[in-house]
Design a protein around this motif. Structure first.
Motif, mmCIF file in Angstrom:
data_model
loop_
_atom_site.group_PDB
_atom_site.id
_atom_site.type_symbol
_atom_site.label_atom_id
_atom_site.label_comp_id
_atom_site.label_asym_id
_atom_site.label_seq_id
_atom_site.Cartn_x
_atom_site.Cartn_y
_atom_site.Cartn_z
ATOM 1 N N UNK B 68 11.727 28.743 48.979
ATOM 2 C CA UNK B 68 12.597 28.447 49.937
ATOM 3 C C UNK B 68 12.136 29.650 50.964
ATOM 4 N N UNK B 69 12.221 29.621 52.356
ATOM 5 C CA UNK B 69 12.021 30.797 53.233
ATOM 6 C C UNK B 69 13.020 30.831 54.141
ATOM 7 N N UNK B 285 4.089 32.742 52.889
ATOM 8 C CA UNK B 285 3.869 31.862 54.087
ATOM 9 C C UNK B 285 3.130 30.556 54.091
ATOM 10 N N UNK B 286 2.650 30.442 52.610
ATOM 11 C CA UNK B 286 1.874 29.159 52.432
ATOM 12 C C UNK B 286 2.706 28.354 51.502
ATOM 13 N N UNK B 287 3.034 29.087 50.474
ATOM 14 C CA UNK B 287 3.732 28.584 49.237
ATOM 15 C C UNK B 287 5.110 28.550 49.461
ATOM 16 N N UNK B 288 6.015 29.161 50.318
ATOM 17 C CA UNK B 288 7.373 29.270 50.593
ATOM 18 C C UNK B 288 8.254 29.898 49.316
ATOM 19 N N UNK B 289 6.967 30.736 48.514
ATOM 20 C CA UNK B 289 7.910 31.391 47.474
ATOM 21 C C UNK B 289 8.142 32.903 47.684
#
Lengths: 459, 320
Positions: B68-69, B285-289
């Motif tokens: 989640x971001x 920003x790529x994996x939303x971790x």
């Protein structure tokens, strides 16, 4: 502006009046040493009045500006196609047409480079400040949907002819049983080739995979700076597209029964064939560089979407007659939805309706035909083009046939879609091993399968 | 009998003005403290707002679990230590830490040597010295992205001038994919960093060298000291303090370097150039971790802190 001047004058007058009413203050100011507390008080009082005047003037100027600007509603629309040949013209025309029918709306159309696009959109959504019109590469849609950033369009769609007339409104646009977007561009992959380089190497346009590999090898001559195949050979998620394209074209699938399938012998064989092609590609180049090298006449063949066709018009005149587009030499054509349009959850109801009206305008037969003719890519709406239009655009005719045979190369597993970025990054890492090492393909794929299962489990 | 009383009375009456003065001074000092605090308040608010709050956010995010971001509402995720366990037990984290340290040392030490050598040269009297000094500073002013693009072209595998020259000289028989081969990628990203870093060292050394009295060199010459001895016993002690400071600052900059690596390799190939900064970016920003990215940020902070603590002693010795 006028209001601003009046207000500044009013401020000055107010100061003059203040001086007239308190002449003693100026006297004190001019050097009297008596009553220091009183002098400070007077100074403070004057400072406070000045501040009030300035604040009042500022407020009036601002309110005037806001009052003047408020009639137009801005719909922000960032896209990577605002300067792309073909697509740029289409978007400018669409913007103008929509603004003419909606005089109270201003579409702020602007360019964001493709390589930064997803990151920028991620940041905008994560900061609760998304643009109103959202265009996304379809491979990233599910990841955005998983964050509940994209609005469900089912109510709007139910009142439109889009579900009945669009070729695909399948899984790619679905999230938790809701439709969260409308496709903008669908495609089947095509083969771009330089006929002169093929002729010089004594080969013809390939119609089978074996012929393709032979032609790739024959046209490669590093000493002359020419290469038989163009592909992404630096680490980039586009390597995933190369892999999935080749595997899909050979009838293999990277996923099976909801899990990874990289160790399947058919996948291994397909990636092995791709490896042969990659050995004849220039090293360390991005997708954009590979396209440019093709346009410069340095690469004999490469696979891409039909949206590259308008770029061929920019080739130097002496090379232009040799730059051609044809069907992929496989029985199965890899393809999918390239990009789609969405409405963010965070925007207000009024803007949501306006964006939907914009989407609806784009979905009309007139605008779908215009899209196809200007971008050279098939439109998602069925039968949007007349036979005469297709006949007069041979490249578009190839794109349409290609789309007809296309099989989606992107994962159909929901968990894989929601984690596509990480999966494509891991595939890209394995892709670099494939290019740079002598490790057997089967071994690289086995490592990838185990890495994926550990880092991004699908079950 | 009255005397003590008188005395005490006189003491009391004599002490009163002093006590009053002290009290007044105390009041004044309290007032001064209040004024000082009021004057410091804007700066304190800035520090809290611009450093404290983001730091709090990073720490808070590092404890938020799951994918989640959402920067506006980070507290919507579960609170726990899962991110720390995941990141600290992942061998990839320690691989990235090692890459970061190699990259930092590999770029800063050569830049230091080049900077020092160039400063010694530019400190000599020769025609066009001013122009040369200006030119030497140029790489520092070039944006990192442009530096990266220039090096991408110079080191391009198929059409780059470096490979062309290497082939021409017979040193290699095949093209080297500098940025896309695992064996050469780290070296390839280090080169533009060195190119961009050395002018700062040159500037610092040159400024320090200007402050060394010429008489010392003259006296050393009379004493028949050779060039190395003059450098060893006059120049080096004169530039040592600024050198330590420049080394610390540049190391911290290189430690958190992002632009050059991101533009040239993006952390690849196969994680060969994946520093902690790049890994944190990809995670967020790529994996939303975002939680795991925040833990990596905390790790970077801790490593930087250790480095600064280690550097404190030599800095103290030189400056305090």
């Amino acid at each position: 502006m006028r209001r601003g001047f009046v207000t500044v004058d009013a401020g000055r007058r107010s100061r003059q009046r203040s001086d007239e009413h308190h002449p003693g203050c100026r006297q004190d100011d001019s050097g009297s040493m008596s009553q220091p507390g009183g002098r400070l008080k007077t100074r403070l009082s004057r400072l406070s009045r000045r501040l009030s005047s300035v604040l009042l003037a500022g407020t009036l100027v601002l309110s005037g500006t806001v009052a003047q600007a408020s009639p137009r509603i801005e719909l922000e629309f960032p896209t990577w196609q605002a300067e792309e040949p073909g697509a740029a013209q289409f978007w400018k025309e669409a913007k103008t047409a929509f603004e003419q029918t909606h005089p109270d709306v201003w579409i702020n159309l602007y360019q964001v480079p493709f390589k930064d696009f997803t990151d920028k959109m991620t940041l905008r959504f994560a900061s609760d400040n998304p643009p109103q019109i959202v265009q996304l590469p379809t491979r990233n849609v599910q990841q955005f949907a998983a964050q509940n950033w994209l609005a469900a369009l089912d109510d709007f769609l139910a009142r439109s002819d889009i579900p009945a007339t669009y070729t695909r409104l399948g899984d790619d646009m679905q999230w938790n049983g809701k439709t969260i977007g409308v496709p903008l561009m669908e495609y089947g992959m095509v083969l771009f080739y330089n006929e002169r380089l093929l002729k010089q190497a004594g080969v013809t346009y390939p119609t089978t995979e074996a012929q393709l590999l032979k032609a790739i090898s024959a046209t490669t001559d590093p000493a002359r700076g020419t290469f038989g195949w163009g592909a992404t050979t630096m680490q980039h998620p586009n390597i995933y597209t190369d892999w999935a394209s080749w595997a899909t074209a050979e009838g293999a699938s990277l996923y099976k029964k909801g899990d990874y399938n990289f160790t399947d012998p058919k996948v291994v064989q397909a990636i092995d064939h791709l490896r042969i092609a990659l050995r004849h590609a220039p090293s360390g180049v991005s997708t954009e560089s590979a396209r440019q090298l093709f346009l410069d006449g340095k690469i004999a063949m490469f696979r891409d979407g039909p949206w590259i066709a308008p770029l061929l018009k920019k080739v130097r005149p002496e090379n232009r007659p040799f730059m051609k587009m044809g069907m992929m030499p496989f029985t199965i054509v890899p393809g999918g939805i390239s990009n789609s349009i969405h409405i963010p959850v965070q925007i207000d109801a009024q803007r949501r309706v306006l964006v939907w009206q914009f989407i609806q305008m784009l979905s009309t037969p007139e605008w779908q035909a215009r899209f196809a003719l200007e971008t050279g890519s098939p439109p998602p709406r069925r039968n949007a083009l007349t036979p005469a239009q297709i006949e007069s655009h041979p490249d578009l005719a190839i794109s349409l046939v290609s789309l007809e045979h296309a099989r989606n190369l992107f994962p159909d597993v929901p968990a894989a879609r929601a984690n596509f970025n990480q999966i494509s990054q891991l595939v890209a890492e394995a892709g670099m091993r494939l290019i740079n090492s002598d490790t057997p393909t089967a071994s690289i794929l086995a490592d990838l399968q185990s890495d994926l299962q550990k880092r991004v489990p699908l079950r | 009998m009255n005397r003590p009383a008188q005395l005490s009375g006189s003491i009391t009456s004599a002490a009163t003005p002093a006590q009053t003065a002290l009290r007044r001074r105390g009041k004044l000092s309290r007032r001064d403290t209040r004024v000082a605090a009021a004057l410091l308040l804007p700066a304190l608010l800035c520090v809290v707002g611009l450093i404290g709050y983001p730091m709090y956010l990073v720490v808070s995010m590092s404890f938020r679990e799951g994918l989640g971001i959402n920067f506006m509402n980070p507290s919507s995720s579960r609170f726990g230590l899962k991110n720390y366990c995941a990141v600290l037990s992942d061998p990839a984290t320690w691989h990235s830490t090692m890459i970061t340290l190699i990259y930092t040392a590999g770029s800063i030490l050569p830049a230091f040597m080049i900077g020092l050598g160039l400063a010694v040269l530019l400190n000599q009297h020769f025609p066009g010295r001013r122009v040369m000094r200006g030119l030497a500073m140029l790489p520092w002013a070039v944006p990192s992205v442009l530096t990266s693009i220039a090096f991408l072209w110079l080191l391009d595998a198929s059409y780059g001038v470096v490979n062309y020259l290497l082939r021409l000289s017979g040193l290699v028989t095949h093209d080297i994919a500098w940025f896309s081969a695992s064996q050469t990628a780290l070296l390839a990203v280090t080169l533009p960093t060195i190119w961009k870093s050395f002018p700062f060292f040159t500037l610092t050394f040159l400024a320090a060298m200007q402050g060394i009295p010429a008489e010392l060199y003259e006296a050393a010459k009379i004493d028949r000291a050779n060039r190395w001895e003059r450098f060893r016993y006059i120049t080096w002690p004169g530039v040592r303090g600024p050198a330590v400071l420049a080394l610390v600052l540049n190391s911290l900059w290189a430690f958190r370097e992002f632009d050059i690596i991101f533009v040239t390799t993006g952390g690849g190939p196969a994680r060969a150039t994946e520093t902690l900064g790049i890994r944190a970016y990809l995670d967020a920003f790529s994996y939303f971790k975002v939680g795991e990215a925040a833990v990596l940020g905390m790790l970077m902070l801790a490593l930087a802190l250790i480095f600064v603590l280690l550097a404190r002693r030599p800095l103290k010795k030189e400056f305090f």
